[in-house]
Scaffold this motif. Structure first.
Motif, PDB file in Angstrom:
ATOM      1  N   MET A   1       0.851  -1.174   0.000  1.00 37.74           N
ATOM      2  CA  MET A   1       0.000   0.000   0.000  1.00 37.74           C
ATOM      3  C   MET A   1       0.898   1.239   0.000  1.00 37.74           C
ATOM      4  N   ARG A   4      -0.536   8.086   0.099  1.00 42.66           N
ATOM      5  CA  ARG A   4      -0.707   9.292  -0.718  1.00 42.66           C
ATOM      6  C   ARG A   4      -0.452  10.543   0.112  1.00 42.66           C
ATOM      7  N   PHE A  21      -4.324   6.367   1.358  1.00 41.70           N
ATOM      8  CA  PHE A  21      -3.561   5.464   0.507  1.00 41.70           C
ATOM      9  C   PHE A  21      -3.958   5.659  -0.951  1.00 41.70           C
ATOM     10  N   ASP A  23      -4.884   3.568  -3.130  1.00 46.00           N
ATOM     11  CA  ASP A  23      -5.981   2.718  -3.614  1.00 46.00           C
ATOM     12  C   ASP A  23      -7.363   3.183  -3.169  1.00 46.00           C
ATOM     13  N   LYS A  25      -8.268   3.851   0.000  1.00 49.34           N
ATOM     14  CA  LYS A  25      -8.534   3.539   1.396  1.00 49.34           C
ATOM     15  C   LYS A  25      -7.862   4.574   2.289  1.00 49.34           C
ATOM     16  N   CYS A  26      -8.378   4.692   3.499  1.00 47.84           N
ATOM     17  CA  CYS A  26      -7.739   5.577   4.471  1.00 47.84           C
ATOM     18  C   CYS A  26      -7.777   4.899   5.834  1.00 47.84           C
ATOM     19  N   TRP A  42     -10.384   1.468   9.361  1.00 51.06           N
ATOM     20  CA  TRP A  42     -10.226   1.646   7.923  1.00 51.06           C
ATOM     21  C   TRP A  42     -11.458   2.343   7.368  1.00 51.06           C
ATOM     22  N   GLU A  44     -12.846   4.494   3.397  1.00 50.21           N
ATOM     23  CA  GLU A  44     -12.599   4.747   1.978  1.00 50.21           C
ATOM     24  C   GLU A  44     -12.936   6.195   1.679  1.00 50.21           C
ATOM     25  N   ILE A  90      -0.808  -1.993   7.869  1.00 47.67           N
ATOM     26  CA  ILE A  90      -0.519  -2.280   6.459  1.00 47.67           C
ATOM     27  C   ILE A  90      -0.120  -3.740   6.309  1.00 47.67           C
ATOM     28  N   ALA A  93      -3.115  -5.943   6.548  1.00 48.59           N
ATOM     29  CA  ALA A  93      -3.976  -5.825   5.366  1.00 48.59           C
ATOM     30  C   ALA A  93      -3.342  -6.506   4.154  1.00 48.59           C
ATOM     31  N   GLY A  95      -0.423  -5.605   2.876  1.00 47.13           N
ATOM     32  CA  GLY A  95       0.514  -4.697   2.221  1.00 47.13           C
ATOM     33  C   GLY A  95       0.180  -4.400   0.771  1.00 47.13           C
ATOM     34  N   LYS A  96      -1.053  -4.684   0.379  1.00 40.45           N
ATOM     35  CA  LYS A  96      -1.428  -4.475  -1.023  1.00 40.45           C
ATOM     36  C   LYS A  96      -1.997  -3.099  -1.238  1.00 40.45           C
TER      37      LYS A  96
END
Length: 96
Positions: A1, A4, A21, A23, A25-26, A42, A44, A90, A93, A95-96
């Motif tokens: 991940m 950002r 992030f 992708d 997600k936050c 988590w 989004e 991370i 999750a 790490g993706k």
């Protein structure tokens, strides 16, 4: 991940840090997320792009997202307990 951006709110509220992030997600965290009274959850987000973060970084302005006023901070400016928790989340999750 890939991270950002990271924001920190100045208000005295539970969800003090938000890690955005790439992708969509936050991760929303309190000052002590490992405590039984802490927050680590988590979520989004959508409608926020790099230009929002870049404008704030260039001008030093505050970022307003979902009614929260925050400022951009660097991962290494976070307290070590927050850094470790983000790394743990991370890893959990995938790490993706």
């Amino acid at each position: 991940m890939l991270i950002r951006a990271i924001t920190k709110t100045k208000k005295n509220i539970m969800d003090k840090y938000t890690v955005y992030f790439m992708d969509g997600k936050c991760l929303i965290l309190s000052s002590n997320p490992d405590s039984h009274q802490g927050i680590s959850q988590w979520g989004e987000y959508f409608g926020i792009n790099d230009s929002h973060f870049e404008e704030v970084a260039e001008n030093g302005n505050q970022l307003v997202i979902l009614g929260q006023i925050g400022k951009l901070i660097n991962f290494f400016d976070l307290p070590s307990i927050i850094q470790a928790h983000i790394e743990k989340m991370i890893a959990e999750a995938g790490g993706k």
